[in-house]
Design a protein around this motif. Sequence first.
Motif, PDB file in Angstrom:
ATOM      1  N   ASP A  70      18.739 -38.484   7.798  1.00 56.69           N
ATOM      2  CA  ASP A  70      18.050 -39.566   8.479  1.00 56.69           C
ATOM      3  C   ASP A  70      16.610 -39.126   8.739  1.00 56.69           C
ATOM      4  O   ASP A  70      16.311 -37.926   8.749  1.00 56.69           O
ATOM      5  CB  ASP A  70      18.736 -39.892   9.811  1.00 56.69           C
ATOM      6  N   VAL A  71      15.716 -40.094   8.993  1.00 56.10           N
ATOM      7  CA  VAL A  71      14.294 -39.778   9.091  1.00 56.10           C
ATOM      8  C   VAL A  71      13.701 -40.390  10.357  1.00 56.10           C
ATOM      9  O   VAL A  71      13.784 -41.610  10.567  1.00 56.10           O
ATOM     10  CB  VAL A  71      13.518 -40.291   7.858  1.00 56.10           C
ATOM     11  N   ALA A  72      13.088 -39.538  11.177  1.00 53.11           N
ATOM     12  CA  ALA A  72      12.300 -39.991  12.325  1.00 53.11           C
ATOM     13  C   ALA A  72      10.832 -39.935  11.935  1.00 53.11           C
ATOM     14  O   ALA A  72      10.321 -38.872  11.567  1.00 53.11           O
ATOM     15  CB  ALA A  72      12.567 -39.106  13.539  1.00 53.11           C
ATOM     16  N   LEU A  73      10.150 -41.068  12.004  1.00 53.83           N
ATOM     17  CA  LEU A  73       8.759 -41.189  11.575  1.00 53.83           C
ATOM     18  C   LEU A  73       7.859 -41.233  12.802  1.00 53.83           C
ATOM     19  O   LEU A  73       8.026 -42.101  13.671  1.00 53.83           O
ATOM     20  CB  LEU A  73       8.582 -42.463  10.759  1.00 53.83           C
ATOM     21  N   ILE A  74       6.900 -40.302  12.870  1.00 55.28           N
ATOM     22  CA  ILE A  74       6.030 -40.204  14.039  1.00 55.28           C
ATOM     23  C   ILE A  74       4.570 -40.214  13.596  1.00 55.28           C
ATOM     24  O   ILE A  74       4.157 -39.401  12.773  1.00 55.28           O
ATOM     25  CB  ILE A  74       6.345 -38.924  14.843  1.00 55.28           C
ATOM     26  N   ALA A  75       3.820 -41.163  14.122  1.00 55.14           N
ATOM     27  CA  ALA A  75       2.379 -41.273  13.915  1.00 55.14           C
ATOM     28  C   ALA A  75       1.870 -42.282  14.938  1.00 55.14           C
ATOM     29  O   ALA A  75       2.635 -42.792  15.757  1.00 55.14           O
ATOM     30  CB  ALA A  75       2.052 -41.703  12.484  1.00 55.14           C
ATOM     31  N   THR A  85      18.155 -44.131   6.134  1.00 50.47           N
ATOM     32  CA  THR A  85      18.029 -44.572   7.517  1.00 50.47           C
ATOM     33  C   THR A  85      16.805 -43.922   8.147  1.00 50.47           C
ATOM     34  O   THR A  85      16.672 -42.692   8.152  1.00 50.47           O
ATOM     35  CB  THR A  85      19.273 -44.193   8.331  1.00 50.47           C
ATOM     36  N   ALA A  86      15.919 -44.742   8.679  1.00 52.06           N
ATOM     37  CA  ALA A  86      14.687 -44.237   9.291  1.00 52.06           C
ATOM     38  C   ALA A  86      14.343 -45.100  10.495  1.00 52.06           C
ATOM     39  O   ALA A  86      14.718 -46.275  10.573  1.00 52.06           O
ATOM     40  CB  ALA A  86      13.540 -44.254   8.288  1.00 52.06           C
ATOM     41  N   ALA A  87      13.601 -44.501  11.427  1.00 56.86           N
ATOM     42  CA  ALA A  87      13.156 -45.223  12.612  1.00 56.86           C
ATOM     43  C   ALA A  87      11.787 -44.710  13.027  1.00 56.86           C
ATOM     44  O   ALA A  87      11.437 -43.555  12.777  1.00 56.86           O
ATOM     45  CB  ALA A  87      14.155 -45.067  13.755  1.00 56.86           C
ATOM     46  N   ALA A  88      11.008 -45.593  13.683  1.00 59.48           N
ATOM     47  CA  ALA A  88       9.639 -45.287  14.083  1.00 59.48           C
ATOM     48  C   ALA A  88       9.578 -44.859  15.539  1.00 59.48           C
ATOM     49  O   ALA A  88      10.224 -45.455  16.408  1.00 59.48           O
ATOM     50  CB  ALA A  88       8.764 -46.517  13.876  1.00 59.48           C
ATOM     51  N   PHE A  89       8.768 -43.818  15.800  1.00 58.97           N
ATOM     52  CA  PHE A  89       8.550 -43.313  17.148  1.00 58.97           C
ATOM     53  C   PHE A  89       7.056 -43.035  17.306  1.00 58.97           C
ATOM     54  O   PHE A  89       6.592 -41.925  17.067  1.00 58.97           O
ATOM     55  CB  PHE A  89       9.378 -42.046  17.387  1.00 58.97           C
ATOM     56  N   PRO A  90       6.278 -44.042  17.691  1.00 60.45           N
ATOM     57  CA  PRO A  90       4.819 -43.898  17.734  1.00 60.45           C
ATOM     58  C   PRO A  90       4.365 -42.844  18.742  1.00 60.45           C
ATOM     59  O   PRO A  90       4.882 -42.760  19.856  1.00 60.45           O
ATOM     60  CB  PRO A  90       4.342 -45.289  18.152  1.00 60.45           C
ATOM     61  N   ALA A  91       3.404 -42.036  18.328  1.00 61.95           N
ATOM     62  CA  ALA A  91       2.793 -41.038  19.210  1.00 61.95           C
ATOM     63  C   ALA A  91       1.532 -40.518  18.561  1.00 61.95           C
ATOM     64  O   ALA A  91       1.411 -40.476  17.331  1.00 61.95           O
ATOM     65  CB  ALA A  91       3.753 -39.884  19.495  1.00 61.95           C
ATOM     66  N   ASP A  92       0.590 -40.111  19.404  1.00 61.50           N
ATOM     67  CA  ASP A  92      -0.652 -39.488  18.968  1.00 61.50           C
ATOM     68  C   ASP A  92      -0.509 -37.985  19.165  1.00 61.50           C
ATOM     69  O   ASP A  92      -0.172 -37.536  20.266  1.00 61.50           O
ATOM     70  CB  ASP A  92      -1.811 -40.029  19.812  1.00 61.50           C
ATOM     71  N   VAL A  93      -0.765 -37.197  18.131  1.00 60.30           N
ATOM     72  CA  VAL A  93      -0.607 -35.751  18.243  1.00 60.30           C
ATOM     73  C   VAL A  93      -1.568 -35.146  19.253  1.00 60.30           C
ATOM     74  O   VAL A  93      -1.363 -34.019  19.725  1.00 60.30           O
ATOM     75  CB  VAL A  93      -0.755 -35.035  16.886  1.00 60.30           C
ATOM     76  N   LEU A  94      -2.630 -35.885  19.605  1.00 64.02           N
ATOM     77  CA  LEU A  94      -3.566 -35.372  20.598  1.00 64.02           C
ATOM     78  C   LEU A  94      -3.049 -35.548  22.025  1.00 64.02           C
ATOM     79  O   LEU A  94      -3.570 -34.923  22.945  1.00 64.02           O
ATOM     80  CB  LEU A  94      -4.923 -36.085  20.455  1.00 64.02           C
ATOM     81  N   ASP A  95      -2.043 -36.391  22.192  1.00 62.49           N
ATOM     82  CA  ASP A  95      -1.411 -36.608  23.500  1.00 62.49           C
ATOM     83  C   ASP A  95      -0.085 -35.853  23.493  1.00 62.49           C
ATOM     84  O   ASP A  95       0.927 -36.350  23.003  1.00 62.49           O
ATOM     85  CB  ASP A  95      -1.190 -38.104  23.733  1.00 62.49           C
TER      86      ASP A  95
END
Length: 231
Positions: free
Chosen positions: A27-32, A51-61
Motif C-alpha cells: 500500500d502507498v501513503a502519499l505525502i506532499a 491502494t494509496a491515500a493522500a496525507f498532505p504535509a509540508d516538509v518544512l513544518d
Amino acid sequence: MPTIAIVGAGPGMGLAIARTFGARGFDVALIARNRGKLDDLAAALAAQDITAAAFPADVLDHDQLAHALADAAAHFDGIDVLEYSPLGHADTTAATTPSATTPADVQAQMDSQLYGALAATRAVLPAMREAGTGTLLYTTGAGSVSPLAMLGNINAAAAALRNWTINLHGELAGTGIQAAHVAIGVYIGDHGPQGAPTATADQIAPVYWDLHVHREQAESVFTGVHQDQTR
C-alpha cells in the motif's frame, strides 16, 4: 499489506516508486503539500489496483509532517518503508555558486533536504525499532557525491543528507532496519540539456526496490540504466 510512505510524492519519481512497490504488494501513503495533486496520484495508482491515500504535509513544518506520517501509520496499520525525496520541494532556481553562497542560501536547502528528513525519520523509526524491521530511503541529486559548482548551496545540503544517511545505515546495522541513500545523476525525462544523460523515472525506481531487498548497501548512485552501486 506492507506500506511505503513517500514524502515529496509527485508525478515523476514518487509515482514511479509507488508503482514499483505497489506492484509488489505494498500500500502507498502519499505525502506532499498539495492535496489535489496527491489525490490525482492516488487515483492513478488505484487504476493499477494499488491502494494509496493522500496525507498532505509540508516538509518544512515538522509537526505537520509528523502528524501526516502518524495518520498514514494509523490508516495503513504501520509504515514499513519510508522514502524521502526533497527534490520536488527544493528551489533549484535559487542555486548559487560556492563563492556567491550565503548562510541563508544553504539554510533554505538544509531545511527541506536534511531537516525534513530528520523529522520524517523521527516519526517512523521508533515503531520500526520496536518491530525490528523497516527500510529508510533518502534521495538527492548526484551532486551530493560529485558536486557541481553551479549548485553550490544545493549540493552542500544534499551532501549533509548523504553523510547522515550513511552514518544512519552503519548505526542501524544488525537491527533489522535498512537505511540507504539514492543519488540520481541523470536528468529525469527528456528535458535535460542536449547531450546530458537522461533516464525515465520508471528506469530509476527499481533501484529503491533493490536497496529494500538487498539490505547491505548504504548507497546507490544512478548514472544510467546500469547504475553504479557504491558502498
